[in-house]
Design a protein around this motif. Structure first.
Motif, PDB file in Angstrom:
ATOM      1  N   MET A   1      56.532  42.535  25.440  1.00  0.00           N
ATOM      2  CA  MET A   1      56.608  41.223  26.047  1.00  0.00           C
ATOM      3  C   MET A   1      55.192  40.766  26.378  1.00  0.00           C
ATOM      4  SD  MET A   1      58.985  39.131  27.445  1.00  0.00           S
ATOM      5  CE  MET A   1      58.765  37.594  28.237  1.00  0.00           C
ATOM      6  N   LYS A   2      54.922  39.507  26.145  1.00  0.00           N
ATOM      7  CA  LYS A   2      53.619  38.945  26.490  1.00  0.00           C
ATOM      8  C   LYS A   2      53.700  38.258  27.847  1.00  0.00           C
ATOM      9  CE  LYS A   2      51.795  38.348  21.886  1.00  0.00           C
ATOM     10  NZ  LYS A   2      51.393  37.408  20.846  1.00  0.00           N
ATOM     11  N   TYR A   3      52.591  38.381  28.586  1.00  0.00           N
ATOM     12  CA  TYR A   3      52.492  37.796  29.917  1.00  0.00           C
ATOM     13  C   TYR A   3      51.167  37.069  30.055  1.00  0.00           C
ATOM     14  CZ  TYR A   3      56.195  41.116  31.110  1.00  0.00           C
ATOM     15  OH  TYR A   3      57.368  41.824  31.141  1.00  0.00           O
ATOM     16  N   LEU A   4      51.201  35.962  30.794  1.00  0.00           N
ATOM     17  CA  LEU A   4      49.987  35.278  31.194  1.00  0.00           C
ATOM     18  C   LEU A   4      49.696  35.701  32.629  1.00  0.00           C
ATOM     19  CD1 LEU A   4      47.796  33.152  30.597  1.00  0.00           C
ATOM     20  CD2 LEU A   4      49.378  31.428  31.482  1.00  0.00           C
ATOM     21  N   VAL A   5      48.542  36.291  32.844  1.00  0.00           N
ATOM     22  CA  VAL A   5      48.125  36.758  34.168  1.00  0.00           C
ATOM     23  C   VAL A   5      46.964  35.864  34.592  1.00  0.00           C
ATOM     24  CG1 VAL A   5      47.233  38.714  35.480  1.00  0.00           C
ATOM     25  CG2 VAL A   5      48.869  39.105  33.616  1.00  0.00           C
ATOM     26  N   MET A   6      47.120  35.200  35.732  1.00  0.00           N
ATOM     27  CA  MET A   6      46.156  34.176  36.134  1.00  0.00           C
ATOM     28  C   MET A   6      45.535  34.469  37.493  1.00  0.00           C
ATOM     29  SD  MET A   6      48.558  30.948  35.038  1.00  0.00           S
ATOM     30  CE  MET A   6      50.072  31.766  35.587  1.00  0.00           C
ATOM     31  N   VAL A   7      44.249  34.138  37.589  1.00  0.00           N
ATOM     32  CA  VAL A   7      43.556  34.170  38.873  1.00  0.00           C
ATOM     33  C   VAL A   7      43.163  32.734  39.217  1.00  0.00           C
ATOM     34  CG1 VAL A   7      42.772  36.559  38.757  1.00  0.00           C
ATOM     35  CG2 VAL A   7      41.373  34.781  37.732  1.00  0.00           C
ATOM     36  N   GLN A   8      43.150  32.446  40.499  1.00  0.00           N
ATOM     37  CA  GLN A   8      42.915  31.089  40.957  1.00  0.00           C
ATOM     38  C   GLN A   8      41.602  30.986  41.722  1.00  0.00           C
ATOM     39  OE1 GLN A   8      46.628  30.960  43.143  1.00  0.00           O
ATOM     40  NE2 GLN A   8      47.479  29.557  41.639  1.00  0.00           N
ATOM     41  N   GLY A   9      41.160  29.778  41.942  1.00  0.00           N
ATOM     42  CA  GLY A   9      39.963  29.517  42.714  1.00  0.00           C
ATOM     43  C   GLY A   9      39.886  28.038  43.036  1.00  0.00           C
ATOM     44  N   THR A  10      38.816  27.649  43.692  1.00  0.00           N
ATOM     45  CA  THR A  10      38.579  26.245  44.031  1.00  0.00           C
ATOM     46  C   THR A  10      37.151  25.893  43.633  1.00  0.00           C
ATOM     47  OG1 THR A  10      37.716  26.711  46.236  1.00  0.00           O
ATOM     48  CG2 THR A  10      40.116  26.412  46.055  1.00  0.00           C
ATOM     49  N   GLN A  11      36.841  24.614  43.646  1.00  0.00           N
ATOM     50  CA  GLN A  11      35.469  24.186  43.382  1.00  0.00           C
ATOM     51  C   GLN A  11      34.524  24.843  44.381  1.00  0.00           C
ATOM     52  OE1 GLN A  11      34.232  22.333  40.802  1.00  0.00           O
ATOM     53  NE2 GLN A  11      32.196  22.733  41.631  1.00  0.00           N
ATOM     54  N   ALA A  12      34.949  24.944  45.638  1.00  0.00           N
ATOM     55  CA  ALA A  12      34.114  25.581  46.664  1.00  0.00           C
ATOM     56  C   ALA A  12      33.829  27.041  46.327  1.00  0.00           C
ATOM     57  CB  ALA A  12      34.789  25.464  48.034  1.00  0.00           C
ATOM     58  N   ASP A  13      34.790  27.737  45.719  1.00  0.00           N
ATOM     59  CA  ASP A  13      34.571  29.131  45.326  1.00  0.00           C
ATOM     60  C   ASP A  13      33.494  29.233  44.254  1.00  0.00           C
ATOM     61  OD1 ASP A  13      36.631  30.005  47.068  1.00  0.00           O
ATOM     62  OD2 ASP A  13      38.137  29.701  45.506  1.00  0.00           O
ATOM     63  N   TYR A  14      33.547  28.337  43.278  1.00  0.00           N
ATOM     64  CA  TYR A  14      32.513  28.329  42.238  1.00  0.00           C
ATOM     65  C   TYR A  14      31.141  28.047  42.846  1.00  0.00           C
ATOM     66  CZ  TYR A  14      35.835  28.464  38.315  1.00  0.00           C
ATOM     67  OH  TYR A  14      36.795  28.837  37.401  1.00  0.00           O
ATOM     68  N   GLU A  15      31.093  27.125  43.809  1.00  0.00           N
ATOM     69  CA  GLU A  15      29.829  26.809  44.466  1.00  0.00           C
ATOM     70  C   GLU A  15      29.315  28.012  45.246  1.00  0.00           C
ATOM     71  OE1 GLU A  15      30.728  23.201  46.608  1.00  0.00           O
ATOM     72  OE2 GLU A  15      31.004  22.097  44.727  1.00  0.00           O
ATOM     73  N   ALA A  16      30.216  28.737  45.930  1.00  0.00           N
ATOM     74  CA  ALA A  16      29.811  29.944  46.662  1.00  0.00           C
ATOM     75  C   ALA A  16      29.267  30.995  45.692  1.00  0.00           C
ATOM     76  CB  ALA A  16      30.993  30.500  47.457  1.00  0.00           C
ATOM     77  N   GLN A  17      29.888  31.112  44.523  1.00  0.00           N
ATOM     78  CA  GLN A  17      29.406  32.082  43.545  1.00  0.00           C
ATOM     79  C   GLN A  17      28.033  31.701  42.984  1.00  0.00           C
ATOM     80  OE1 GLN A  17      32.555  32.578  40.666  1.00  0.00           O
ATOM     81  NE2 GLN A  17      33.741  33.871  42.049  1.00  0.00           N
ATOM     82  N   SER A  18      27.674  30.436  43.099  1.00  0.00           N
ATOM     83  CA  SER A  18      26.342  30.020  42.655  1.00  0.00           C
ATOM     84  C   SER A  18      25.334  30.052  43.809  1.00  0.00           C
ATOM     85  CB  SER A  18      26.387  28.632  42.005  1.00  0.00           C
ATOM     86  OG  SER A  18      26.667  27.646  42.965  1.00  0.00           O
ATOM     87  N   GLY A  19      25.731  30.651  44.943  1.00  0.00           N
ATOM     88  CA  GLY A  19      24.799  30.848  46.051  1.00  0.00           C
ATOM     89  C   GLY A  19      24.852  29.816  47.149  1.00  0.00           C
ATOM     90  N   LYS A  20      25.866  28.926  47.120  1.00  0.00           N
ATOM     91  CA  LYS A  20      25.968  27.868  48.130  1.00  0.00           C
ATOM     92  C   LYS A  20      27.147  28.148  49.057  1.00  0.00           C
ATOM     93  CE  LYS A  20      24.211  24.626  44.762  1.00  0.00           C
ATOM     94  NZ  LYS A  20      24.700  24.226  43.473  1.00  0.00           N
ATOM     95  N   ALA A  21      26.851  28.643  50.257  1.00  0.00           N
ATOM     96  CA  ALA A  21      27.905  28.903  51.241  1.00  0.00           C
ATOM     97  C   ALA A  21      28.586  27.600  51.618  1.00  0.00           C
ATOM     98  CB  ALA A  21      27.318  29.559  52.483  1.00  0.00           C
ATOM     99  N   ASN A  22      29.861  27.705  52.031  1.00  0.00           N
ATOM    100  CA  ASN A  22      30.601  26.520  52.462  1.00  0.00           C
ATOM    101  C   ASN A  22      31.611  26.931  53.522  1.00  0.00           C
ATOM    102  OD1 ASN A  22      33.160  27.237  50.993  1.00  0.00           O
ATOM    103  ND2 ASN A  22      31.763  27.082  49.241  1.00  0.00           N
ATOM    104  N   ALA A  23      32.432  26.006  53.946  1.00  0.00           N
ATOM    105  CA  ALA A  23      33.376  26.266  55.041  1.00  0.00           C
ATOM    106  C   ALA A  23      34.408  27.332  54.696  1.00  0.00           C
ATOM    107  CB  ALA A  23      34.085  24.969  55.423  1.00  0.00           C
TER     108      ALA A  23
END
Length: 138
Positions: A1-23
């Motif tokens: 059986m095939k499954y789609l396994v997904m992880v989620q995030g937000t724009q703020a998460d991407y910004e944090a990963q680029s070094g910009k802390a947020n709320a």
């Protein structure tokens, strides 16, 4: 059986990963990113070796998203992201071919072990069977 396994995030998460802390998240450092990428690389290698990995990709930040819709007259309406009404978005995915829902759940649990900085949000991993194969047992 095939499954789609997904992880989620937000724009703020991407910004944090680029070094910009947020709320909602502290800034990620270079070591944090290296640990995450090493973890994901090892996971992908293991899934490829087991023959369960069909595909898997991380997705670009929501700010690079485009929404295509139609108006009442059927004309295209194109909007660039991110979208204020959207909280979490698909951040990455795997298409896996596994022998059972239990096995793909084990993999999702492993994904949850991915290192993140203290205080960073942690989202559930979503598993969706891909239709077209054998029926999923309840």
């Amino acid at each position: 059986m095939k499954y789609l396994v997904m992880v989620q995030g937000t724009q703020a998460d991407y910004e944090a990963q680029s070094g910009k802390a947020n709320a909602t998240s502290p800034a990620w450092g270079e070591k944090d990113l290296q640990e995450m990428f090493a973890f994901m690389g090892a996971l992908n290698n293991d899934l490829a070796e087991s023959g369960e990995l069909v595909d898997g990709q991380g997705l670009a930040e929501p700010a690079q998203t485009r929404l295509v819709d139609v108006d009442k007259e059927g004309r295209p309406v194109i909007t660039d992201g991110p979208y204020g009404e959207t909280k979490e978005v698909l951040a990455g995915y795997w298409v896996l071919e596994c022998e059972s829902l239990d096995r793909v759940t084990e993999i999702a649990n492993r994904i949850q072990q991915c290192p993140i900085p203290a205080g960073a949000p942690n989202y559930p991993v979503v598993i969706r069977p891909i239709m077209g194969g054998p029926e999923v047992a309840s």
